[in-house]
Write a protein that holds these residues in place. Structure first.
Motif, short mmCIF file in Angstrom:
data_model
loop_
_atom_site.label_atom_id
_atom_site.label_comp_id
_atom_site.label_asym_id
_atom_site.label_seq_id
_atom_site.Cartn_x
_atom_site.Cartn_y
_atom_site.Cartn_z
N TRP A 1 -60.57 -0.34 1.25
CA TRP A 1 -61.34 -0.03 0.05
C TRP A 1 -62.82 -0.21 0.33
CZ3 TRP A 1 -64.78 -3.00 -2.71
CH2 TRP A 1 -65.23 -2.44 -3.92
N GLN A 2 -63.17 -1.30 1.05
CA GLN A 2 -64.56 -1.57 1.37
C GLN A 2 -65.13 -0.47 2.25
OE1 GLN A 2 -66.33 -4.14 0.13
NE2 GLN A 2 -68.18 -3.34 1.11
N LEU A 3 -64.35 -0.04 3.26
CA LEU A 3 -64.84 1.01 4.15
C LEU A 3 -64.99 2.33 3.40
CD1 LEU A 3 -62.84 0.31 7.44
CD2 LEU A 3 -65.19 -0.31 6.88
N THR B 1 -69.09 3.68 8.95
CA THR B 1 -69.00 4.20 7.58
C THR B 1 -70.25 3.92 6.75
OG1 THR B 1 -67.73 2.20 6.99
CG2 THR B 1 -66.49 4.24 7.36
N GLY B 2 -70.91 2.82 7.01
CA GLY B 2 -72.13 2.53 6.27
C GLY B 2 -73.28 3.45 6.63
N ILE C 1 -68.85 4.76 2.42
CA ILE C 1 -69.19 6.15 2.70
C ILE C 1 -69.92 6.76 1.50
CG2 ILE C 1 -68.30 8.43 3.33
CD1 ILE C 1 -65.81 7.01 4.41
N GLN C 2 -71.12 7.23 1.73
CA GLN C 2 -71.85 7.94 0.68
C GLN C 2 -71.37 9.39 0.66
OE1 GLN C 2 -74.21 6.30 -1.30
NE2 GLN C 2 -73.43 4.50 -0.20
N THR D 1 -71.05 12.20 3.49
CA THR D 1 -70.19 13.38 3.62
C THR D 1 -70.13 14.13 2.30
OG1 THR D 1 -68.10 12.36 2.89
CG2 THR D 1 -68.73 12.00 5.20
N ASP D 2 -69.50 15.28 2.32
CA ASP D 2 -69.16 15.93 1.07
C ASP D 2 -67.97 15.19 0.47
OD1 ASP D 2 -66.54 17.96 1.47
OD2 ASP D 2 -67.59 17.41 3.31
N THR D 3 -67.65 15.48 -0.77
CA THR D 3 -66.57 14.75 -1.45
C THR D 3 -65.20 15.07 -0.88
OG1 THR D 3 -66.64 16.48 -3.16
CG2 THR D 3 -67.79 14.41 -3.62
#
Length: 378
Positions: free
Chosen positions: A57-59, A316-317, A63-64, A321-323
């Motif tokens: 969940w954290q990872l 990941t930080g 991701i933006q 990406t796109d959704t």
């Protein structure tokens, strides 16, 4: 005479003999121990599962993402017909079988050819990006732009680099405040990201190529360096000495195994090679992409959930990406799509360009060769 307490035996056997195993151990005590061990194991599994769930969940949360489809609407090149394919990890039975694996299930990408815009941002936001980028600068630009084309059967891929110095017509792009940017003629290609972020970068690429971008991935300096380090470094061969103070890279001609910081410097260098233009840098970037794919294949990165988690934990930080790619399951689906492609199956090309007639330091698309290249990606 000792009293036989609790002797319920009718055959004269010792009163607790019915609670003993053949080796004489008390069954009741063993059952209690097994129950205790079972409870402890259950607690451990619950904690482990909860911990793994929290980590993923954290990872995922790191991701933006940008909702490109919603931002650009229908004013885009036509999307290629795609049929969803079942996940390679899915059960063939009607009933889903719960998996004990703590790793997320793979979200399969749609069938058919796919085009993914990959941008390397030169943002200096954050201490580490500032350090790796060689100082502070306002805003951010698309330092590197590549279209990754996956063929329909996922056996070959083509990476097309777009020089950042290309002069283009930058379209009007929506802004987060609800307005829009003005159309700009003879604008530097990488200015689109500066003006309107990922949405404007994608719209500019689609107008330039008439090819729809199915997905978007952006990574910054720190993410790229961490990715290379997680792979264990990359091996590249340079044909000439590189001495570039701006990128802080100094290499003799020959074969080198680079860590993340050195690989980033190689991807950024331009003043120490060739004529100092962006075209020389693109050649090094394409060499790096192949070297990274070779390392990923050799380390089973694309087929190992554990290795993918290590990469996800590292980068990941630093990802936007796109959704459609903003979860670990979806990123693993992309890795699965790439898993059958080796470095030998990867073709790297640069958009055909010529020197701009009105600016010797800029380039423009060379036609009709550029249009023929874009047609091959549709």
């Amino acid at each position: 005479m000792t009293e036989d307490r609790g002797s319920g035996s009718r055959d004269g056997v010792h009163g607790d003999g019915g609670n003993r195993d053949a080796d004489g151990r008390r069954r009741g005590r063993r059952s209690h121990a097994l129950r205790t061990a079972g409870v402890m194991l259950g607690c451990i599994l619950m904690l482990t599962g909860a911990g793994a769930g929290w980590m993923y969940w954290q990872l995922n949360d790191n991701i933006q993402s940008v909702d490109i489809d919603n931002a650009l609407g229908d004013d885009r090149p036509e999307r290629a017909a795609a049929v969803s394919t079942p996940s390679p990890t899915a059960s063939s039975s009607d009933e889903a079988t719960p998996s004990p694996s703590p790793y997320p299930s793979v979200s399969a990408l749609p069938a058919g050819a796919l085009n993914i815009l990959v941008l390397g941002s030169d943002s200096r936001s954050g201490e580490r990006n500032s350090e790796l980028g060689g100082g502070n600068s306002s805003g951010a630009r698309s330092d590197t732009a590549m279209i990754v084309h996956l063929d329909s059967d996922r056996t070959e891929a083509t990476v097309v680099s777009i020089p950042r110095d290309t002069l283009v017509t930058r379209p009007s792009c929506p802004t987060s405040s609800g307005g829009s940017t003005a159309v700009a003629y003879n604008a530097m290609f990488n200015s689109a990201y500066s003006v309107g972020g990922p949405v404007c970068a994608i719209k500019t690429v689609e107008q330039l190529t008439d090819v729809r971008m199915d997905h978007y991935i952006e990574i910054d300096f720190a993410g790229f360096a961490d990715l290379v380090d997680t792979l264990g470094g990359v091996t590249v061969t340079t044909e000439e000495d590189i001495d570039d103070d701006k990128s802080q890279l100094h290499l003799d001609a020959g074969t080198h195994h680079l860590d993340g910081t050195e690989a980033l410097a190689l991807a950024r260098t331009r003043h120490g090679i060739g004529d100092g233009s962006d075209l020389g840098r693109i050649g090094l970037q394409q060499q790096l992409i192949k070297a990274m794919l070779e390392e990923a294949t050799a380390s089973d990165l694309l087929t190992s959930p554990t290795r993918l988690y290590e990469v996800a934990d590292a980068v990941t930080g630093s990802l936007t990406t796109d959704t459609g790619l903003d979860s670990l399951g979806e990123l693993m689906g992309l890795a699965d799509a790439l898993s059958g492609i080796s470095a030998d199956d990867l073709t790297t090309v640069t958009m055909p360009v010529v020197t701009a007639p009105y600016d010797a330091n800029r380039v423009v698309a060379d036609e009709p060769e550029a249009s023929e290249l874009w047609a091959s990606l549709r």
